[in-house]
Design a protein around this motif. Sequence first.
Motif, PDB file in Angstrom:
ATOM      1  N   PRO A   1      34.918  34.867  43.724  1.00 42.48           N
ATOM      2  CA  PRO A   1      34.173  34.707  42.473  1.00 42.48           C
ATOM      3  C   PRO A   1      33.266  35.892  42.166  1.00 42.48           C
ATOM      4  O   PRO A   1      32.571  35.901  41.154  1.00 42.48           O
ATOM      5  CB  PRO A   1      33.344  33.447  42.732  1.00 42.48           C
ATOM      6  CG  PRO A   1      33.069  33.495  44.198  1.00 42.48           C
ATOM      7  CD  PRO A   1      34.351  34.062  44.804  1.00 42.48           C
TER       8      PRO A   1
ATOM      9  N   ARG B   1      25.598  27.130  39.680  1.00 41.51           N
ATOM     10  CA  ARG B   1      25.468  27.849  38.404  1.00 41.51           C
ATOM     11  C   ARG B   1      25.139  26.877  37.266  1.00 41.51           C
ATOM     12  O   ARG B   1      24.348  27.196  36.383  1.00 41.51           O
ATOM     13  CB  ARG B   1      26.747  28.625  38.093  1.00 41.51           C
ATOM     14  CG  ARG B   1      26.891  29.889  38.908  1.00 41.51           C
ATOM     15  CD  ARG B   1      27.992  30.783  38.391  1.00 41.51           C
ATOM     16  NE  ARG B   1      29.232  30.085  38.139  1.00 41.51           N
ATOM     17  CZ  ARG B   1      30.234  29.992  38.996  1.00 41.51           C
ATOM     18  NH1 ARG B   1      30.155  30.547  40.182  1.00 41.51           N
ATOM     19  NH2 ARG B   1      31.336  29.330  38.696  1.00 41.51           N
ATOM     20  N   ASN B   2      25.740  25.697  37.287  1.00 40.00           N
ATOM     21  CA  ASN B   2      25.483  24.720  36.231  1.00 40.00           C
ATOM     22  C   ASN B   2      24.088  24.132  36.297  1.00 40.00           C
ATOM     23  O   ASN B   2      23.557  23.686  35.290  1.00 40.00           O
ATOM     24  CB  ASN B   2      26.520  23.589  36.283  1.00 40.00           C
ATOM     25  CG  ASN B   2      27.899  24.054  35.871  1.00 40.00           C
ATOM     26  OD1 ASN B   2      28.049  25.056  35.189  1.00 40.00           O
ATOM     27  ND2 ASN B   2      28.912  23.335  36.304  1.00 40.00           N
TER      28      ASN B   2
ATOM     29  N   CYS C   1      27.496  35.388  41.270  1.00 43.40           N
ATOM     30  CA  CYS C   1      28.591  34.450  41.539  1.00 43.40           C
ATOM     31  C   CYS C   1      28.134  33.060  41.941  1.00 43.40           C
ATOM     32  O   CYS C   1      28.918  32.116  41.901  1.00 43.40           O
ATOM     33  CB  CYS C   1      29.520  35.010  42.608  1.00 43.40           C
ATOM     34  SG  CYS C   1      28.808  35.076  44.273  1.00 43.40           S
TER      35      CYS C   1
ATOM     36  N   ARG D   1      27.175  32.159  45.015  1.00 49.71           N
ATOM     37  CA  ARG D   1      27.369  31.872  46.431  1.00 49.71           C
ATOM     38  C   ARG D   1      26.086  32.132  47.210  1.00 49.71           C
ATOM     39  O   ARG D   1      25.294  32.998  46.849  1.00 49.71           O
ATOM     40  CB  ARG D   1      28.473  32.755  47.033  1.00 49.71           C
ATOM     41  CG  ARG D   1      29.850  32.411  46.558  1.00 49.71           C
ATOM     42  CD  ARG D   1      30.893  33.291  47.198  1.00 49.71           C
ATOM     43  NE  ARG D   1      30.777  34.664  46.724  1.00 49.71           N
ATOM     44  CZ  ARG D   1      31.485  35.679  47.179  1.00 49.71           C
ATOM     45  NH1 ARG D   1      32.368  35.497  48.150  1.00 49.71           N
ATOM     46  NH2 ARG D   1      31.331  36.884  46.684  1.00 49.71           N
TER      47      ARG D   1
ATOM     48  N   LEU E   1      33.853  27.561  46.077  1.00 50.54           N
ATOM     49  CA  LEU E   1      33.881  27.722  44.618  1.00 50.54           C
ATOM     50  C   LEU E   1      33.299  26.502  43.912  1.00 50.54           C
ATOM     51  O   LEU E   1      32.580  26.645  42.917  1.00 50.54           O
ATOM     52  CB  LEU E   1      35.314  27.984  44.140  1.00 50.54           C
ATOM     53  CG  LEU E   1      35.913  29.323  44.537  1.00 50.54           C
ATOM     54  CD1 LEU E   1      37.364  29.400  44.080  1.00 50.54           C
ATOM     55  CD2 LEU E   1      35.108  30.472  43.984  1.00 50.54           C
ATOM     56  N   ALA E   2      33.601  25.313  44.409  1.00 46.88           N
ATOM     57  CA  ALA E   2      33.064  24.091  43.809  1.00 46.88           C
ATOM     58  C   ALA E   2      31.545  24.065  43.941  1.00 46.88           C
ATOM     59  O   ALA E   2      30.829  23.706  42.987  1.00 46.88           O
ATOM     60  CB  ALA E   2      33.684  22.860  44.458  1.00 46.88           C
TER      61      ALA E   2
ATOM     62  N   CYS F   1      29.592  26.678  44.242  1.00 47.48           N
ATOM     63  CA  CYS F   1      29.070  27.737  43.366  1.00 47.48           C
ATOM     64  C   CYS F   1      28.947  27.239  41.932  1.00 47.48           C
ATOM     65  O   CYS F   1      27.948  27.504  41.252  1.00 47.48           O
ATOM     66  CB  CYS F   1      29.996  28.950  43.368  1.00 47.48           C
ATOM     67  SG  CYS F   1      30.049  29.860  44.891  1.00 47.48           S
ATOM     68  N   GLU F   2      29.976  26.550  41.479  1.00 48.55           N
ATOM     69  CA  GLU F   2      29.962  26.042  40.108  1.00 48.55           C
ATOM     70  C   GLU F   2      28.806  25.068  39.906  1.00 48.55           C
ATOM     71  O   GLU F   2      28.108  25.133  38.894  1.00 48.55           O
ATOM     72  CB  GLU F   2      31.290  25.365  39.778  1.00 48.55           C
ATOM     73  CG  GLU F   2      31.367  24.925  38.328  1.00 48.55           C
ATOM     74  CD  GLU F   2      32.724  24.379  37.946  1.00 48.55           C
ATOM     75  OE1 GLU F   2      32.839  23.910  36.805  1.00 48.55           O
ATOM     76  OE2 GLU F   2      33.660  24.423  38.759  1.00 48.55           O
ATOM     77  N   LYS F   3      28.584  24.194  40.865  1.00 52.57           N
ATOM     78  CA  LYS F   3      27.455  23.256  40.770  1.00 52.57           C
ATOM     79  C   LYS F   3      26.134  24.012  40.695  1.00 52.57           C
ATOM     80  O   LYS F   3      25.274  23.675  39.886  1.00 52.57           O
ATOM     81  CB  LYS F   3      27.436  22.316  41.979  1.00 52.57           C
ATOM     82  CG  LYS F   3      28.544  21.306  41.988  1.00 52.57           C
ATOM     83  CD  LYS F   3      28.482  20.489  43.265  1.00 52.57           C
ATOM     84  CE  LYS F   3      29.757  19.717  43.488  1.00 52.57           C
ATOM     85  NZ  LYS F   3      29.796  19.086  44.814  1.00 52.57           N
TER      86      LYS F   3
END
Length: 68
Positions: free
Chosen positions: A16, A61-62, A32, A34, A54-55, A57-59
């Motif tokens: 990412p 960032r959100n 990213c 992380r 990745l999952a 990281c998305e949490k």
Amino acid sequence: MSTSPASEPPARVASPCCRRCCLDEADICLGCGRTLGEILEWNEADAERRRAILADCEKRRNNRPPAW
């Protein structure tokens, strides 16, 4: 001769990294999402672990507060 899905190599999970590396006070990359530990682990991680990273990281960032 066709190959079965079981004989195909697993899909590569891309990093990412977006080349905006800067760690915050919690050692989380502002680019990213992380953690420092996840960044260090990435190259040795298998595809399943990379998808988990990745999952996460998305949490992160959100849930990050908006930038000033």
